[in-house]
Scaffold this active site. Structure first.
Site, PDB file in Angstrom:
ATOM      1  N   LYS A   1     -13.511  45.941  28.509  1.00 26.40           N
ATOM      2  CA  LYS A   1     -12.082  46.163  27.555  1.00 26.40           C
ATOM      3  C   LYS A   1     -11.135  46.708  28.216  1.00 26.40           C
ATOM      4  O   LYS A   1     -11.351  47.426  28.985  1.00 26.40           O
ATOM      5  CB  LYS A   1     -12.869  47.242  26.420  1.00 26.40           C
ATOM      6  CG  LYS A   1     -11.688  47.237  25.275  1.00 26.40           C
ATOM      7  CD  LYS A   1     -12.528  48.130  24.081  1.00 26.40           C
ATOM      8  CE  LYS A   1     -11.142  48.487  23.024  1.00 26.40           C
ATOM      9  NZ  LYS A   1     -11.871  49.540  22.068  1.00 26.40           N
TER      10      LYS A   1
ATOM     11  N   SER B   1     -11.218  47.717  17.325  1.00 24.91           N
ATOM     12  CA  SER B   1     -10.375  47.462  18.104  1.00 24.91           C
ATOM     13  C   SER B   1     -11.003  46.659  19.559  1.00 24.91           C
ATOM     14  O   SER B   1     -10.100  45.921  19.971  1.00 24.91           O
ATOM     15  CB  SER B   1      -9.727  48.503  18.689  1.00 24.91           C
ATOM     16  OG  SER B   1     -10.760  49.499  19.758  1.00 24.91           O
TER      17      SER B   1
ATOM     18  N   SER C   1     -14.951  51.078  16.698  1.00 26.84           N
ATOM     19  CA  SER C   1     -14.480  50.069  17.537  1.00 26.84           C
ATOM     20  C   SER C   1     -15.515  49.366  18.423  1.00 26.84           C
ATOM     21  O   SER C   1     -14.989  48.084  18.848  1.00 26.84           O
ATOM     22  CB  SER C   1     -13.282  50.338  18.301  1.00 26.84           C
ATOM     23  OG  SER C   1     -12.275  50.797  17.424  1.00 26.84           O
TER      24      SER C   1
END
Ligand SMILES: [Mg+2]
Ligand SMILES: [Zn+2]
Lengths: 501, 99, 505
Positions: C81, C156, C180
């Site tokens: 990420k 996210s 997330s």
């Protein structure tokens, strides 16, 4: 900038108002590393070379508390007779400023590590004033900005600024007094004496360089006036940039006379930050803020609470040195000083320096002689405090030892001290570089003595006839010939030896 | 809880250093109002005798030894700088006073 | 597509060690797959092909030299990420603010993964600074859900979840502040684990809400997640909130769970996670999962957590408050973009212009909410109250764990919603995290494993399993048992039913 302020005559100020002081002192700790990261805290490095992701505020980096800084904070708290928190936290003080990498300062807010203490402060005439301490808390320093362009090099009028974050994150202890009242005309003197006493205390604790000129000790002075019949404190101003003990006194005095004039004229004191100007001894208003600052404090989520065990606190208490006030009494007895002599030494700020020099192995007499003569003159001509001279008691003791062992004459020793003050290094290095070694080569000395005696046969005659005092002229000649690098005592011995040989 | 005005949004934007446009102000005022009114229900149960939780894990006294660790070189430190000069970060002129 | 991309991380690692396939071939197969499908999915913001292949080569050299593997995941590719720093690649956090920023340091988990021989393929898309539940808040365009390219992949961490579901990587790193990792896992039919707060170092993870953020493993199987968990977990002296305890033995827990015997275990169903807003398709899938757990021998009990209904409110005060402070550093002075510096404007003006141009609307919204909630006069009512709610939620959990070993709920009330559906309605968007937030506020571990597809829209549904702090082994055991049973009942892993994606070339 407004026109020069109207000032009230000082005696009139005192007859109409009572001053109230509040002093905030920031101390940079002399730990090895910063408050929250492992970067070194040494002064004067190339810009941005003592930085890491944490103190540069890089995205993703995290703080971890320096154990030694906490220990120093607790020791300072104890020395200031404070209570030590059982449990406290760091908080974030949020405001934007380019010298602050995260745009928040990691500080302590409503949970300081030390609180509710006091410090006894002795004035010049021996009066003791007890200053109550509100709190001592831990925080971090900011980076430094260099303002480029514009006339003054100051922030106003600059075209752009250059930032160095080497200082960002250096551990700071902020020590805040409770309001100091009842000092009347002596308020400026009390302010100075407090900062002096605090500096001596911090030096004794060996937690900071306490160099006001280098910014490792910084004082903000809050001053307000109360009319004689008032029951509440007046509005205060906070004067920053007070960079010497003398300035502390001047800044407080100036604010008193300025505020009194404003109040007398029916004006109102604006709560504001003021800037002290060393050259004029006056304060000027900082840029007016559009809105009052709202720091939006909240507990620092990246750091866990600090709960110093009572055992640790007691252990740290055991490490406290003799307090300067106690030490002075002892020293007075040991050195056999009159009150007046002690006060003179105190007034030039020499007592602790002499004591430290003695601790480093020098005799009290020699130590005293050095600090009150050559060094005191030097400080005077530089316009700095004795303690702020770039020489340490250890270095002075070193020089004294060299004299005692015959390595240096007194004259050479003065040159060695000059070298240290000029930043040429440790005494030994200076002696090396300046080639200050006593001429101890006996044959060379003997030759010089013989030469001098031969040059002044009349003197030789006098010596031979028992007028030993006449040898002085020969000593002078030999010292001149050896450029002062001979031991005068030995020269005299040699003269007598050779004359009668 | 008070409803949030356009002026308050402008004040918040200033505090947070966000140069929001007039258009954005209107939009945010409406949205912030809805969000804040909705989240205000926390006050219903936040009784005086409930201690706040600031940290999820009950750790205390996490310290680091006072030992120097290698950091960044000057070049690394300045590598992301929008502007640099003489080993320093170059920034526009600063108006405010130091705090 | 190469069969290599269909394998699990554990299978790939075994094949690499057995020299059936090289790590370079594995990396290349995944890089090819990314080239094929990422134009449609947009899971990646940056692909580090060169460094990935170099890392893979190093693993192959190790294998050739007969060295012990650096870890059970040596040679396995991973998608990172873009909120985690890694030298040699940009870190943008999905924000224009950090466009082109190359961090000069590695996050602790990056270091751990590289030392474990994991091959990092690149950086995945995300909602800007991890604020969002759909990955639509990325400044670089949304990521699409491989199950239906018109729907969101969660957020996210939508880039990481989509990379897994699109077979672009068998492993991914996510970060979870309010859900997330878990919510993207749920809507893409993948596994996502939020460890105990403090279980995985946050050093090098760009902070959104410091007291909540936690990085964790994402994978297509429970075992793969556990293997990655053991690589990234553990104490880090650079993170003061890191717990100084051994990593829970989650791999062992998965092995035990895979036997399919949950007798003696009490599973609590949280009463409050149902009713209005929960889609029928989600509830059917969830109830079926609970029945399956019962059939594995677990005792099912109902628990009540009355304060959970305040969790969302507390979260939307705490997270914005912390973010308003954490994101203050993005000021155009030291890194990131700078806007409006014309030589005339002041630093203050340039800061404001840059922050206005560099942050997207959701980030600004949260910064302003947080600024408000922390400001004097409102602190007690907002931030202070929210922290008290946090205490009440912790107490609810404590009471629930008196009755049950783990708690379960749907991971999210709905399946993946269409792109654009909630972008103009922040409150609707926030509801996606309704079930995941309580464990975040308590700092407890929680994970999402795929339960059956929704009977209504045929999209994935997640089963959330929560456990007390540091009791990750319990939830992994339940997840593994459930995964085995569901695979058996359904004739194979659910992830195999992801529709074929159109290939770009
Ligand atoms: Mg302060
Ligand atoms: Zn540092």
């Amino acid at each position: 900038m407004t026109a020069a302020a109207e000032l009230m005559d000082y005696d009139e100020v005192i007859s109409k108002f009572d001053p109230v002081l509040g002093l905030e002192v920031h101390v940079e700790l002399s730990t090895a590393t910063k408050m929250f990261c492992g970067c070194p805290v040494t002064f004067g490095g190339e810009p941005n070379t003592q930085v890491c992701p944490t103190c540069l505020g890089l995205p993703g980096a995290l703080p971890v508390v320096n154990a030694n800084a906490v220990a120093s904070a607790i020791r300072i708290g104890l020395a200031l007779n404070c209570e030590i928190a059982e449990w406290c936290r760091f908080a974030r003080k949020n405001y934007f400023y380019p010298d602050m990498p995260k745009n928040f300062q990691t500080s302590q807010y409503d949970e300081p590590i030390a609180f509710n203490g006091w410090l006894d402060v002795e004035l010049e005439d021996g009066t003791v004033v007890r200053v109550d301490i509100e709190r001592a808390h831990m925080e971090e320093d900011t980076g430094k900005s260099l303002h480029v362009g514009g006339a003054t090099g100051r922030i106003h009028g600059a075209e752009h600024s250059l930032l160095d974050y080497n200082r960002a994150g250096v551990p700071l202890i902020e020590i805040v007094t409770k309001p100091i009242t009842g000092t009347g005309a002596r308020a400026p003197e009390v302010a100075r004496a407090y900062v002096t006493a605090l500096r001596d205390l911090l030096r004794a604790l060996d937690v900071s360089d306490v160099r006001m000129d280098q910014g490792s000790l910084r004082c903000d002075a809050n001053v307000s006036l109360m009319a004689k019949d008032a029951s509440e404190f007046g509005t205060r101003t906070e004067t920053k940039n007070v960079n010497s003990l003398r300035s502390v006194e001047r800044a407080v005095r100036f604010e008193m006379t300025r505020q009194a004039a404003v109040l007398q004229a029916g004006g109102r004191i604006v709560q504001e930050t003021r800037h002290f100007d060393e050259s004029t001894g006056s304060t000027s208003s900082g840029r007016a803020k559009e809105t009052s600052e709202d720091y939006r404090y909240f507990p620092e989520p990246d750091l866990v609470p600090i709960a110093p065990s009572r055992e640790w606190v007691e252990e740290l208490r055991q490490t406290l040195p003799e307090m300067p006030s106690v030490r002075r009494k002892r020293i007075q007895a040991e050195w056999n000083l009159t009150d007046l002599e002690l006060r003179d030494l105190l007034n030039v700020g020499a007592v602790d320096l002499i004591a430290a020099t003695v601790d480093a192995g020098a005799s009290p007499g020699e130590a005293r002689a050095w600090w009150v003569s050559q060094l005191a003159q030097e400080a005077n001509s530089r316009g700095v405090e004795l303690a702020d001279l770039p020489i340490t008691p250890k270095q002075v003791a070193e020089v004294i030892k060299m004299v005692a062992s015959g390595q240096l004459t007194n004259k050479l020793a003065r040159s060695a001290v000059e070298g240290v003050l000029a930043g040429e290094g440790e005494p030994a290095e200076v002696v090396e570089k300046r080639n200050l070694k006593v001429v101890s080569d006996e044959s060379a000395l003997t030759a010089a003595v013989d030469e001098a005696l031969a040059a002044q046969p009349d003197v030789l005659e006098k010596i031979r006839s028992g007028k030993v005092a006449a040898a002085g002229a020969i000593v002078g000649a030999v010292m001149k010939a050896t450029k002062g690098q001979a031991d005068a005592k030995r020269v005299r011995e040699l003269i007598l030896e050779r004359a009668n040989a | 809880m008070p409803t949030i005005s356009r002026d308050e949004v402008a004040h918040l934007a200033r505090l947070a250093r966000l140069a929001v446009t007039e258009q954005e102000l209107d939009k945010f005022a409406g949205q912030l109002d809805i969000i804040l009114q909705s989240v205000a229900q926390v006050t219903e149960v936040a009784a005086d005798d409930v201690p706040p939780t600031s940290h999820a894990v009950p750790l205390t006294n996490v310290f680091r030894d006072d030992v120097v660790r290698p950091g960044l070189t000057q070049q690394q430190a300045l590598s992301g700088a929008p502007a640099a000069e003489d080993g320093r970060f170059r920034v526009p002129r600063i108006l405010g006073e130091e705090q | 597509m190469s069969e290599l991309t269909r394998l699990t991380a554990a299978e790939l690692a075994a094949k690499i060690q057995a020299k059936e396939v090289s790590a370079v071939e594995v990396a290349q197969a995944h890089l090819d797959r990314i080239a094929d499908v990422d134009p449609a999915v947009h899971a990646f913001l940056h692909v580090s092909a060169e460094s990935a292949l170099a890392q893979a080569r190093a693993v192959d050299e190790d294998v050739a030299a007969g060295n012990q593997p650096a870890s059970p995941l040596a040679g396995v590719p991973l998608a990172l990420k873009d909120v985690v720093t890694m030298q040699g690649a940009p870190t943008t956090c999905g924000s224009k603010m950090l466009e082109g920023w190359h961090p000069p340091y590695d996050a602790t988990i990056t270091t751990k993964m590289l030392e474990a021989g994991i091959v990092i393929l690149g950086k995945t898309n995300m909602d800007e600074f991890a604020m969002g539940s759909s990955t639509e808040n990325s400044a670089y365009g949304p990521t699409r859900n491989p199950w239906d390219l018109d729907r969101i992949p969660g957020g996210s961490g939508g880039g990481s979840s989509a990379a897994l579901a699109a077979f672009e990587a068998p492993l991914a790193i996510g970060t979870d502040t309010g859900g997330s990792i878990r919510q993207p896992g749920a809507v893409t039919g993948t596994v996502g684990v939020k460890p105990t707060y403090g279980g995985v170092s946050r050093y090098g993870l760009v902070a959104f809400s410091s007291s909540l953020d936690q990085a964790g493993p994402c994978a297509r199987t429970v075992m793969d997640a556990a293997l990655l968990h053991e690589v990234i977990g553990g104490h880090d002296p650079l993170d003061a909130t890191s717990i100084d305890e051994p990593v829970p033995a989650v791999v062992q827990a998965v092995r035990e769970g895979s036997i399919g015997d949950l007798r003696g275990l009490k599973i609590g169903v949280v009463k409050e996670f149902s009713g209005d807003g929960y889609e029928p398709g989600v509830m059917v899938s969830f109830n079926e999962a609970v029945e399956r757990l019962r059939s594995l021998g677990a005792e099912i009990v109902e628990v009540s957590c009355p304060h959970f209904k305040y969790a969302l409110s507390a979260y939307y005060l705490i997270a914005p408050s912390e973010c308003s402070s954490n994101l203050a550093r993005f000021d155009a002075m030291r890194y990131g973009i700078r806007v409006g510096d014309n030589g005339e404007r002041s630093a203050e003006e340039v800061m404001s212009l840059t922050r206005d141009a560099g942050f997207g609307p959701e980030v600004k919204r949260r910064i302003m909410i947080g600024t408000y909630a922390l400001s004097s006069g409102y602190y007690d009512a907002y931030y202070g109250s929210a922290q008290k709610v946090r205490t009440l939620i912790k107490r609810d959990f404590e009471a629930a764990y008196e009755k049950a070993d783990v708690l379960v709920s749907p991971t999210t009330p709905t399946t993946a919603f269409p792109l654009g559906e909630r972008t103009d309605n922040p409150m609707a968007m926030y509801l996606a995290d309704l079930c995941t937030i309580p464990a975040s506020l308590a700092g407890h571990p929680a994970m999402s494993v795929p339960s059956r597809l929704s009977g209504v829209d045929g999209l994935p549904v997640g089963l959330q399993i929560m456990a007390p702090a540091l009791q990750e082994t319990r939830m992994y055991r339940v997840a593994a048992a459930y995964e085995v049973a569901r695979n058996e009942a359904d004739g194979g892993p659910l992830i195999n039913r992801v529709p074929e994606l159109e290939v770009a070339r």
